[in-house]
Design an enzyme around this catalytic site. Structure first.
Site, PDB file in Angstrom:
ATOM      1  CE  LYS A 139     -70.591  -1.415 -16.128  1.00  0.00           C
ATOM      2  NZ  LYS A 139     -70.703  -1.727 -17.452  1.00  0.00           N
ATOM      3  CG  HIS A 140     -74.085   1.863 -13.132  1.00  0.00           C
ATOM      4  ND1 HIS A 140     -73.745   2.957 -12.941  1.00  0.00           N
ATOM      5  CD2 HIS A 140     -73.419   1.650 -14.233  1.00  0.00           C
ATOM      6  CE1 HIS A 140     -72.920   3.790 -13.828  1.00  0.00           C
ATOM      7  NE2 HIS A 140     -72.911   2.849 -14.578  1.00  0.00           N
ATOM      8  CG  ASN A 143     -89.651  -5.841  -7.152  1.00  0.00           C
ATOM      9  OD1 ASN A 143     -89.525  -5.989  -6.071  1.00  0.00           O
ATOM     10  ND2 ASN A 143     -90.566  -5.419  -7.869  1.00  0.00           N
ATOM     11  CG  HIS A 160     -84.876  -0.265  -2.325  1.00  0.00           C
ATOM     12  ND1 HIS A 160     -85.389  -0.375  -3.717  1.00  0.00           N
ATOM     13  CD2 HIS A 160     -85.871  -1.091  -1.804  1.00  0.00           C
ATOM     14  CE1 HIS A 160     -86.202  -1.072  -3.859  1.00  0.00           C
ATOM     15  NE2 HIS A 160     -86.689  -1.598  -2.833  1.00  0.00           N
TER      16      HIS A 160
END
Length: 614
Positions: free
Chosen positions: A288-289, A454, A614
């Site tokens: 999800k996302h 993180n 990221h």
């Protein structure tokens, strides 16, 4: 001082240009015979060279050699074939310009209306491990020259550079009797993009041979299909592109994927394929996302897990490795997995499709599907369920690029595979990390590799039981993931298992109700709605009962995407049954963290690999 800018050469500018003569020189001969057979049937004169001419003749087509047309034989080991005024004059002459037409007559040039070509496979040659000299020999000279001449004169000439363009060009000639200006412009743009990418690949390779940075990098993308929007509805237009010369990493078998769907799918697929490679077990992920809500490998369920996950005995008997892996992945955090995108490392079978059918999910990515599984999944969500299939042996390339706010970032793809070898550097007094614990540390480590940093993850029995993503403080990651661990474990508490739901309460509502019962922090209005799901309102689960039950937890593994800067993360993890720890190491506080592990009897290994994402 400005360079002299040439004035445009005047001539006629017709929309539809009939094709009377075509020049063909292709290294990729896919589809070339049917296409040239069509052109020949329309009376097009075919000019060709070398192997292409031979293949067309073998198919029974009449072909004129370029060397017969130019009067100059191919020479210098084939380095000079088409570099001749009769070729480039035929391509570059401006139609309807009397001076050009007169010069063509004087020099025996004939107009060439279409060029069909591919360039020498330079990048494939480099990838094959060829030596410097062989790579140099596979730098195309004549092809780019003809490509640019044809594309420059697109007002009158048509450049075709890929087999996937043949059908469109053929359809237009059939319909209009020639090529339209709009099509010729589009193909010219594609040709110049191909030329730029080709030259960029050569310059980058050459710079690499010299041990220098490339003077310029050109990335060329091919539009594949539009998206409804990007991350948000107001972010339009949005599209998906493939790298020129490379296909997409998936085939759409059903549904219409969106921007975030495809981000989830690409990350989830990498996660499960790495888990499968590292453990040898079928793997699954629930995304999800662009972070995993859960991930797991196929480890048999215990009786108490079956009860907590509502797996009936008859269903348990039918669970295949793929179904088992996804069931575990989904039950790491079933609230967060609501509306997920899932990934399976192996072929999706009927049992997996049947289990997935009952869950609220947006789509799936996997290497293959049985016919029955595909039939079931295609019917899900009223036919809108997204089904993606990953082609075998897809290569994403070694370097990945990203554009942010007008800047382009490049980095080596994070292709490191976390394996048992990374768990061997045990730095604590306790060295007891059994095979199951190693497996769980691998599962947790690969999971957080694809979690927004993180990140910290907890695993037990081959599945994630808590994922803490995207926190600026590492101890906050531990606390966030730790809350999920507590919820996962307390779902096995007798009072939670025994909640007396009314008949007809939906499955997802039961899942949500159990979580809220464990959390217990109801508002008055919320408590009234929660109570309405039961004929007899259950007694609360007290804090004392929770603490007592959680003291039984043990054997949990935790992995961190970067070092623990302080012992506070270990202190908190000790409350959650953590027995095994994996982290990169490298902090000035490593000794303090190691001491903390020793105090709690944990075994910790330093992997030496940071896994920021990221």
């Amino acid at each position: 001082v400005m360079a002299n800018i040439l004035a445009a050469v005047q001539g006629s500018q017709p929309d539809v240009v009939p094709v009377r003569r075509a020049l063909i020189s292709v290294s990729d001969k896919e589809g070339i015979v049917p296409f040239c057979t069509f052109l020949s049937s329309k009376g097009v004169e075919l000019l060709s060279t070398g192997g292409t001419a031979k293949k067309l003749r073998e198919a029974g087509l009449t072909v004129d050699d370029v060397s017969d047309y130019t009067g100059a034989a191919e020479c210098l080991d084939g380095r000079v074939k088409t570099l001749h005024p009769k070729v480039h004059g035929g391509l570059l002459a401006v139609r309807g310009n009397k001076s050009h037409e007169q010069q063509m007559t004087e020099q025996g040039m004939k107009p060439i209306d279409m060029t069909i070509l591919n360039l020498y496979p330079f990048e494939q040659t480099v990838r094959s491990g060829a030596n410097f000299e062989q790579c140099i020999e596979n730098i195309d000279i004549g092809g780019p020259s003809m490509l640019r001449s044809t594309a420059k004169n697109h007002v009158s000439t048509c450049i075709v550079t890929s087999p996937d363009q043949y059908a469109h060009v053929q359809a237009e000639i059939e319909e209009k009797g020639g090529t339209s200006l709009a099509l010729r412009k589009k193909l010219a743009a594609a040709a110049f993009a191909l030329s730029a990418a080709y030259d960029s690949a050569i310059s980058s390779w050459f710079a690499d041979q010299l041990g220098e940075d490339s003077p310029i990098v050109t990335r060329v993308y091919k539009p594949e299909f539009p998206l409804k929007y990007g991350c948000n509805p107001h972010q339009k237009p949005a599209s998906i592109f493939s790298r020129l010369g490379s296909k997409l990493p998936f085939e759409i078998k059903n549904g219409t994927p969106g921007y975030i769907n495809l981000l989830d799918a690409s990350n989830a697929w990498q996660l499960v394929s790495e888990l499968k490679e590292a453990t040898g077990l079928t793997a699954a992920a629930s995304f999800k996302h662009v972070s995993p809500a859960g991930a797991a490998v196929a480890v048999p369920l215990t009786d108490i897990e079956c009860e907590a996950y509502e797996v009936a005995p008859e269903v348990r008997e039918t669970l295949t490795p793929a179904a088992l892996a996804y069931l575990r992945a989904r039950n790491a955090d079933p609230m967060c997995s609501f509306g997920d995108f899932c990934a399976i490392s192996d072929e999706v079978d009927e049992a997996t499709a049947v289990y997935l059918k009952r869950e609220v999910s947006d789509g799936i990515i996997a290497p293959s599907y049985t016919p029955k599984a595909l039939e079931i999944l295609k019917a899900k969500k009223g036919g809108k369920f997204i089904v993606l299939e990953v082609p075998p042996n897809y290569s994403p390339g070694d370097v990945e690029y990203r554009e942010v706010y007008g800047m382009a970032f490049a980095q080596k793809r994070n292709d490191i595979l976390l394996t048992r070898d990374h768990m061997k550097n045990v730095v604590t007094a306790s060295k007891d990390i059994n095979d199951g614990a190693v497996r769980d540390l691998i599962v947790a480590s690969i999971c957080i590799k694809y979690t927004q940093s993180n990140s910290v993850g907890f695993a037990k029995d081959g599945m994630m039981v808590g994922v803490g993503a995207g926190q600026q403080s590492r101890v906050d990651c531990v606390k966030l993931a730790g809350r999920k661990v507590m919820t996962w474990y307390l779902r096995q508490h007798p009072k939670v298992l025994g909640l007396p739901f009314k008949e007809g309460v939906k499955r997802q509502d039961r899942v949500n109700a159990r979580v809220r019962y464990i959390e217990g922090d109801f508002t008055t209005e919320e408590k009234a709605r929660w109570d309405s799901q039961f004929d007899v309102v259950p007694e609360s689960l007290t804090e004392a009962e929770k603490v007592k039950f959680l003291k039984k937890a043990s054997g949990v593994a935790i992995s961190s995407d970067a070092f623990f800067p302080f012992r506070d993360s270990i202190d908190h993890a000790s409350k959650l049954g953590v027995s095994f720890v994996a982290q990169p190491g490298g902090s000035v506080q490593d000794s303090q963290v190691t001491d903390a592990c020793d105090e709690y009897g944990m075994a910790m290994c330093f992997t030496g690999v940071r896994l920021f994402h990221h």
